[in-house]
Design a protein around this motif. Sequence first.
Motif, mmCIF file in Angstrom:
data_model
loop_
_atom_site.group_PDB
_atom_site.id
_atom_site.type_symbol
_atom_site.label_atom_id
_atom_site.label_comp_id
_atom_site.label_asym_id
_atom_site.label_seq_id
_atom_site.Cartn_x
_atom_site.Cartn_y
_atom_site.Cartn_z
ATOM 1 N N GLN A 295 0.999 -1.469 -0.165
ATOM 2 C CA GLN A 295 -0.116 -0.263 0.041
ATOM 3 C C GLN A 295 0.942 1.615 -0.093
ATOM 4 O OE1 GLN A 295 -2.319 -0.145 3.071
ATOM 5 N NE2 GLN A 295 -3.692 -1.867 2.513
ATOM 6 N N LYS A 296 0.506 2.681 -0.606
ATOM 7 C CA LYS A 296 1.678 3.935 -0.672
ATOM 8 C C LYS A 296 1.144 4.559 0.907
ATOM 9 C CE LYS A 296 0.491 8.166 -1.935
ATOM 10 N NZ LYS A 296 -0.385 9.366 -2.266
ATOM 11 N N ALA A 297 2.513 4.408 1.413
ATOM 12 C CA ALA A 297 2.945 5.022 2.209
ATOM 13 C C ALA A 297 2.851 6.563 2.693
ATOM 14 C CB ALA A 297 4.578 5.294 2.102
ATOM 15 N N LYS A 298 2.106 6.243 4.137
ATOM 16 C CA LYS A 298 1.917 7.258 4.124
ATOM 17 C C LYS A 298 2.493 7.646 4.941
ATOM 18 C CE LYS A 298 -3.266 5.301 5.450
ATOM 19 N NZ LYS A 298 -4.183 4.826 5.712
ATOM 20 N N PHE A 299 3.489 8.136 5.851
ATOM 21 C CA PHE A 299 4.587 8.449 6.149
ATOM 22 C C PHE A 299 5.712 8.569 5.278
ATOM 23 C CE2 PHE A 299 8.053 9.514 9.443
ATOM 24 C CZ PHE A 299 8.197 10.247 9.749
ATOM 25 N N LEU A 300 5.563 9.926 4.792
ATOM 26 C CA LEU A 300 7.762 9.720 4.265
ATOM 27 C C LEU A 300 7.848 11.561 4.622
ATOM 28 C CD1 LEU A 300 6.287 9.018 0.440
ATOM 29 C CD2 LEU A 300 7.820 7.393 2.798
ATOM 30 N N LYS A 301 9.844 11.011 4.831
ATOM 31 C CA LYS A 301 10.130 12.551 5.791
ATOM 32 C C LYS A 301 11.458 12.829 4.965
ATOM 33 C CE LYS A 301 10.652 16.007 8.765
ATOM 34 N NZ LYS A 301 10.997 15.675 10.032
ATOM 35 N N TRP A 302 11.595 13.081 3.914
ATOM 36 C CA TRP A 302 12.407 13.354 3.200
ATOM 37 C C TRP A 302 13.137 14.752 3.507
ATOM 38 C CZ3 TRP A 302 12.606 9.752 -0.315
ATOM 39 C CH2 TRP A 302 10.699 8.891 -0.691
ATOM 40 N N ARG A 303 14.179 13.753 3.919
ATOM 41 C CA ARG A 303 15.593 15.264 4.135
ATOM 42 C C ARG A 303 16.394 15.433 2.537
ATOM 43 N NH1 ARG A 303 18.372 10.137 4.263
ATOM 44 N NH2 ARG A 303 20.269 9.555 2.397
ATOM 45 N N GLN A 304 15.389 14.754 1.834
ATOM 46 C CA GLN A 304 15.911 15.738 -0.223
ATOM 47 C C GLN A 304 14.943 15.061 -0.418
ATOM 48 O OE1 GLN A 304 19.867 14.632 -0.199
ATOM 49 N NE2 GLN A 304 19.668 13.667 -2.405
ATOM 50 N N ASN A 305 14.760 15.660 -1.631
ATOM 51 C CA ASN A 305 13.579 15.145 -2.828
ATOM 52 C C ASN A 305 14.045 14.202 -3.658
ATOM 53 O OD1 ASN A 305 11.917 17.119 -1.813
ATOM 54 N ND2 ASN A 305 12.385 18.706 -3.371
ATOM 55 N N PRO A 306 13.254 13.177 -3.811
ATOM 56 C CA PRO A 306 14.110 11.881 -4.601
ATOM 57 C C PRO A 306 14.296 12.249 -5.946
ATOM 58 C CG PRO A 306 11.594 12.058 -3.962
ATOM 59 C CD PRO A 306 11.953 12.956 -3.109
ATOM 60 N N ASP A 307 15.744 11.780 -6.163
ATOM 61 C CA ASP A 307 15.673 12.236 -7.921
ATOM 62 C C ASP A 307 15.739 10.922 -8.638
ATOM 63 O OD1 ASP A 307 17.656 11.319 -6.614
ATOM 64 O OD2 ASP A 307 18.906 13.485 -6.584
ATOM 65 N N ASN A 308 15.421 10.067 -7.955
ATOM 66 C CA ASN A 308 16.212 8.874 -9.154
ATOM 67 C C ASN A 308 16.894 8.585 -9.714
ATOM 68 O OD1 ASN A 308 15.495 6.443 -10.120
ATOM 69 N ND2 ASN A 308 14.305 7.533 -12.066
ATOM 70 N N TYR A 309 17.895 9.269 -9.216
ATOM 71 C CA TYR A 309 19.171 9.382 -9.964
ATOM 72 C C TYR A 309 20.171 8.316 -9.960
ATOM 73 C CZ TYR A 309 24.209 10.424 -10.146
ATOM 74 O OH TYR A 309 25.181 10.661 -10.494
ATOM 75 N N ASN A 310 20.179 7.862 -11.325
ATOM 76 C CA ASN A 310 20.727 6.661 -11.444
ATOM 77 C C ASN A 310 20.330 5.094 -10.824
ATOM 78 O OD1 ASN A 310 22.668 4.642 -12.007
ATOM 79 N ND2 ASN A 310 23.922 4.028 -10.429
ATOM 80 N N ASN A 311 18.153 5.438 -11.332
ATOM 81 C CA ASN A 311 17.579 4.268 -11.195
ATOM 82 C C ASN A 311 17.549 3.851 -9.599
ATOM 83 O OD1 ASN A 311 15.434 2.337 -12.115
ATOM 84 N ND2 ASN A 311 17.196 1.163 -11.976
ATOM 85 N N GLU A 312 16.972 5.294 -8.719
ATOM 86 C CA GLU A 312 17.077 5.031 -6.320
ATOM 87 C C GLU A 312 16.127 4.744 -6.948
ATOM 88 O OE1 GLU A 312 20.499 8.162 -5.462
ATOM 89 O OE2 GLU A 312 18.714 8.413 -5.578
#
Length: 344
Positions: A295-312
């Motif tokens: 299920q979709k994660a309800k709690f996400l606390k990013w320390r930096q925005n996800p950028d999918n750099y190098n297929n992350e």
Amino acid sequence: MKYIGFLFLLYLVAPGSTALNLSEGQTKDQDCSSYICESVRMILEHMVVMDERIKKLEDFSSQFKNFKNEFSYLKEIQNSANENLKINLIRLENRTTEVASDNAKFKEVVNRLQNDLKLQRESLKTQEEKYIKGLETLEKNLTTKEVNKTAEINKLSKRLDGLDTQIESQNKKTIAQEKELSEKMNKNIGLQKLEELTTKQLEMEKSMQKINETLKNVAYKKIGSKGYLIQETERRSWNDSRAFCMDLGGHLVSPQSQSELDALGKELKMDSHLYWMGVHDFSKEGEFVLDKTGQKAKFLKWRQNPDNYNNEDCVEFAYSGNQWGMNDNACSTRLNFVCERQLV
């Protein structure tokens, strides 16, 4: 630190020595004294840094020793459980051998009875053949001695009637014995014993499952309402970390609130350690789901925005900017990780 006092005295004495030399007009000695003082100051600063590093190494050594003791304790429990399982398996094998021996004896008794019945039938058949031959002989003799042998024939007929009655009675007994033997074979006492052993084996397996659950609970440390296993001594990829947690009856950690993340963070290292968690966006880029439920994660606390750099596609968390936060990372990267489990 035992040389600090000596160096400090040297630092105090050096200026006095310089003044004495100046009074005597030795400018060269003044330069040398200044160089010594500067060297002593640098040595003292270096020793303070080294002392701090030694304290950190001592703390790390103490933590490693505690973890080693916990691991030895778990290993002892596992070895004890394995020994008990071996003993129970040996007992089960011995009991199975006994049951097999009982079945062999039972089969021997059945074969003996069958052979006895066969011999009785053969004996009755032989007697019947003898009487038939006797009758045929008497009938031949009656052609010449019919009158004289009538009484004898009557007697022989009576004997034959009695023999028929005896044969009929013996056949009834034989049928009864065969019925009794069939009932005993249908009951199959040996199979009942095997079923009892099978039941005991299932009970033993349930006991071993309880022992394994207990061992798994011991491996997890209770923090709040959940159990956590913090792996900081080795690094694994996201998939290997996930498999490790599943083998211990848990899953990669997935905090559901900031308070839960902060409570866990108090038990973790804050000095540039990265920890895998059970969140990813394998199915759709940018849509992060919980690995445990899908299920979709309800709690996400990013320390930096996800950028999918190098297929992350996998999510890790770390301490940065005075708080715990998350970031996407390549799933093949080897990081520390935390397992989570509901304690029983």
